[in-house]
Motif scaffolding. Structure first.
Motif, PDB file in Angstrom:
ATOM      1  N   LEU A 142      22.709  57.241  55.127  1.00 49.74           N
ATOM      2  CA  LEU A 142      23.463  56.819  56.311  1.00 49.74           C
ATOM      3  C   LEU A 142      23.355  55.457  56.111  1.00 49.74           C
ATOM      4  CD1 LEU A 142      25.383  57.695  58.608  1.00 49.74           C
ATOM      5  CD2 LEU A 142      23.144  57.786  60.121  1.00 49.74           C
ATOM      6  N   SER A 161      25.193  53.555  53.375  1.00 50.96           N
ATOM      7  CA  SER A 161      26.909  53.702  53.462  1.00 50.96           C
ATOM      8  C   SER A 161      27.232  52.969  54.567  1.00 50.96           C
ATOM      9  CB  SER A 161      27.203  55.128  53.818  1.00 50.96           C
ATOM     10  OG  SER A 161      26.749  55.564  55.250  1.00 50.96           O
ATOM     11  N   HIS A 162      26.530  52.833  55.636  1.00 51.38           N
ATOM     12  CA  HIS A 162      26.938  51.615  56.918  1.00 51.38           C
ATOM     13  C   HIS A 162      26.949  50.505  56.157  1.00 51.38           C
ATOM     14  CE1 HIS A 162      27.596  50.685  61.003  1.00 51.38           C
ATOM     15  NE2 HIS A 162      26.842  49.429  60.634  1.00 51.38           N
ATOM     16  N   ALA A 176      29.932  49.973  53.694  1.00 51.92           N
ATOM     17  CA  ALA A 176      31.252  49.984  54.495  1.00 51.92           C
ATOM     18  C   ALA A 176      31.431  48.722  55.054  1.00 51.92           C
ATOM     19  CB  ALA A 176      30.993  50.914  55.527  1.00 51.92           C
ATOM     20  N   ALA A 177      30.373  47.978  55.733  1.00 49.43           N
ATOM     21  CA  ALA A 177      30.612  46.565  56.373  1.00 49.43           C
ATOM     22  C   ALA A 177      30.934  45.648  55.053  1.00 49.43           C
ATOM     23  CB  ALA A 177      29.188  46.279  56.942  1.00 49.43           C
ATOM     24  N   LYS A 218      34.454  46.156  54.320  1.00 46.16           N
ATOM     25  CA  LYS A 218      35.598  45.582  55.288  1.00 46.16           C
ATOM     26  C   LYS A 218      35.583  44.091  55.234  1.00 46.16           C
ATOM     27  CE  LYS A 218      34.463  49.133  59.014  1.00 46.16           C
ATOM     28  NZ  LYS A 218      33.833  49.441  60.359  1.00 46.16           N
ATOM     29  N   GLU A 251      30.385  59.225  53.162  1.00 41.45           N
ATOM     30  CA  GLU A 251      29.832  58.595  54.376  1.00 41.45           C
ATOM     31  C   GLU A 251      30.669  57.222  54.432  1.00 41.45           C
ATOM     32  OE1 GLU A 251      25.683  58.449  54.116  1.00 41.45           O
ATOM     33  OE2 GLU A 251      25.291  60.427  55.049  1.00 41.45           O
ATOM     34  N   ILE A 252      30.718  56.540  53.300  1.00 42.22           N
ATOM     35  CA  ILE A 252      31.568  55.126  53.315  1.00 42.22           C
ATOM     36  C   ILE A 252      32.845  55.492  53.960  1.00 42.22           C
ATOM     37  CG2 ILE A 252      32.696  53.332  52.056  1.00 42.22           C
ATOM     38  CD1 ILE A 252      30.417  53.540  50.185  1.00 42.22           C
ATOM     39  N   GLU A 274      33.865  57.967  55.728  1.00 38.53           N
ATOM     40  CA  GLU A 274      33.897  58.261  57.133  1.00 38.53           C
ATOM     41  C   GLU A 274      33.785  57.176  58.204  1.00 38.53           C
ATOM     42  OE1 GLU A 274      34.142  61.374  59.128  1.00 38.53           O
ATOM     43  OE2 GLU A 274      34.944  61.804  57.182  1.00 38.53           O
ATOM     44  N   HIS A 275      32.963  55.912  57.667  1.00 37.08           N
ATOM     45  CA  HIS A 275      32.801  54.918  58.356  1.00 37.08           C
ATOM     46  C   HIS A 275      34.093  54.136  58.444  1.00 37.08           C
ATOM     47  CE1 HIS A 275      28.514  55.277  58.934  1.00 37.08           C
ATOM     48  NE2 HIS A 275      28.326  55.168  57.731  1.00 37.08           N
ATOM     49  N   VAL A 329      27.024  43.821  60.619  1.00 38.50           N
ATOM     50  CA  VAL A 329      25.983  45.120  60.953  1.00 38.50           C
ATOM     51  C   VAL A 329      25.021  44.629  61.867  1.00 38.50           C
ATOM     52  CG1 VAL A 329      26.299  46.065  58.761  1.00 38.50           C
ATOM     53  CG2 VAL A 329      24.435  44.078  59.060  1.00 38.50           C
ATOM     54  N   GLN A 384      20.961  49.454  62.622  1.00 38.73           N
ATOM     55  CA  GLN A 384      21.963  50.257  61.768  1.00 38.73           C
ATOM     56  C   GLN A 384      21.808  50.139  60.208  1.00 38.73           C
ATOM     57  OE1 GLN A 384      25.607  48.178  63.063  1.00 38.73           O
ATOM     58  NE2 GLN A 384      26.256  49.854  64.191  1.00 38.73           N
TER      59      GLN A 384
END
Length: 261
Positions: free
Chosen positions: A95, A98-99, A102-103, A106, A131-132, A134-135, A210, A214
């Motif tokens: 988790l 992936s967070h 994903a950041a 972005k 999970e990426i 989903e983020h 982030v 997280q």
């Protein structure tokens, strides 16, 4: 077409070591390789670039030594590489990983396709890619074994235990691929020379959007409490008799003695 590939540098599977204090993988000084499934993702990205034009950017989260994995991807034909590296990222579960990825994605900006290997061989969770997605709130197709993209429509053959299924969606999309999708190429001399000259961009936690809670251990609801070696099973006994009736009689006697029947 803007294509992003998430790659991971993993320990050689015969050299996995665990820190007994933190219960996390020891990566420093351990022989490492590019996750094999991620090589298929890089190859598929390069084939998409050759067909549709555009750029391929590889991104990874890991210690400084992960630059070697990214340079290998550059040698294969990727255009750019980003390493997310910070002690604050250490000890992350899927988790938190992936967070963080994903950041980083972005921060890169617009993209059409994100490609991942179906799973990493050190964790085997197959969770980070989905999970990426989903983020980022985008469509995802996992276990892709064949891919076609035309006029903004993605048509993928998805492999599962009982066969295959065909799924269609629109761009942007995240795709996790299996080994049967392609055969990864070898780096060229020109690509290797380019990779040797390439400076890998490194982003820390301060460079992406982030929060401390997280990422890393703080952002990981899944934690390893204990690591142990399973007790070795006692070897069974093979009953060998010339006569079947005698063999059955011996078997029944042993089952009775063991109070199984």
């Amino acid at each position: 077409m803007e294509i992003i590939v998430c790659v991971k540098q993993v320990p050689d599977t015969t050299e996995v070591k665990i820190d007994p204090q933190t219960n996390t993988l020891i990566r420093q000084g351990v022989p490492s390789i590019v996750n094999p499934f991620d090589k298929n993702a890089v190859e598929e990205a390069l084939q998409l670039k050759e067909k549709h034009g555009g750029r391929v950017t590889v991104i990874s989260m890991g210690p400084p030594q992960a630059k070697d994995a990214l340079k290998e991807c550059i040698a294969l034909g990727a255009d750019e590489a980003i390493l997310l590296s910070d002690r604050a990222f250490g000890g992350a579960d899927t988790l938190a990983t992936s967070h963080t990825l994903a950041a980083g994605i972005k921060k890169l900006g617009l993209f059409d396709v994100i490609l991942c290997g179906k799973q990493a061989i050190d964790g085997d969770t197959a969770q980070v890619g989905p999970e990426i997605a989903e983020h980022l709130a985008i469509a995802q197709i996992t276990y892709v074994s064949r891919l076609d993209i035309a006029d903004g429509t993605v048509r993928a053959e998805r492999e599962h235990e009982e066969g295959y299924e065909i799924i269609e969606t629109r761009l942007p999309v995240l795709l996790s691929v299996v080994k049967s999708i392609n055969e990864p190429r070898y780096p060229s001399i020109k690509g290797t020379m380019k990779a040797n000259r390439k400076e890998i961009t490194v982003w820390t936690a301060a460079d992406i959007d982030v929060q401390p809670e997280q990422i890393g251990l703080k952002g990981s609801p899944t934690q390893v409490r204990r690591i142990f070696t399973p007790q070795q099973r006692v070897q069974g006994e093979i009953i060998q008799e010339d006569d079947a009736r005698t063999a059955v009689k011996r078997l029944l006697t042993k089952l009775n003695q063991a109070k199984i029947i």
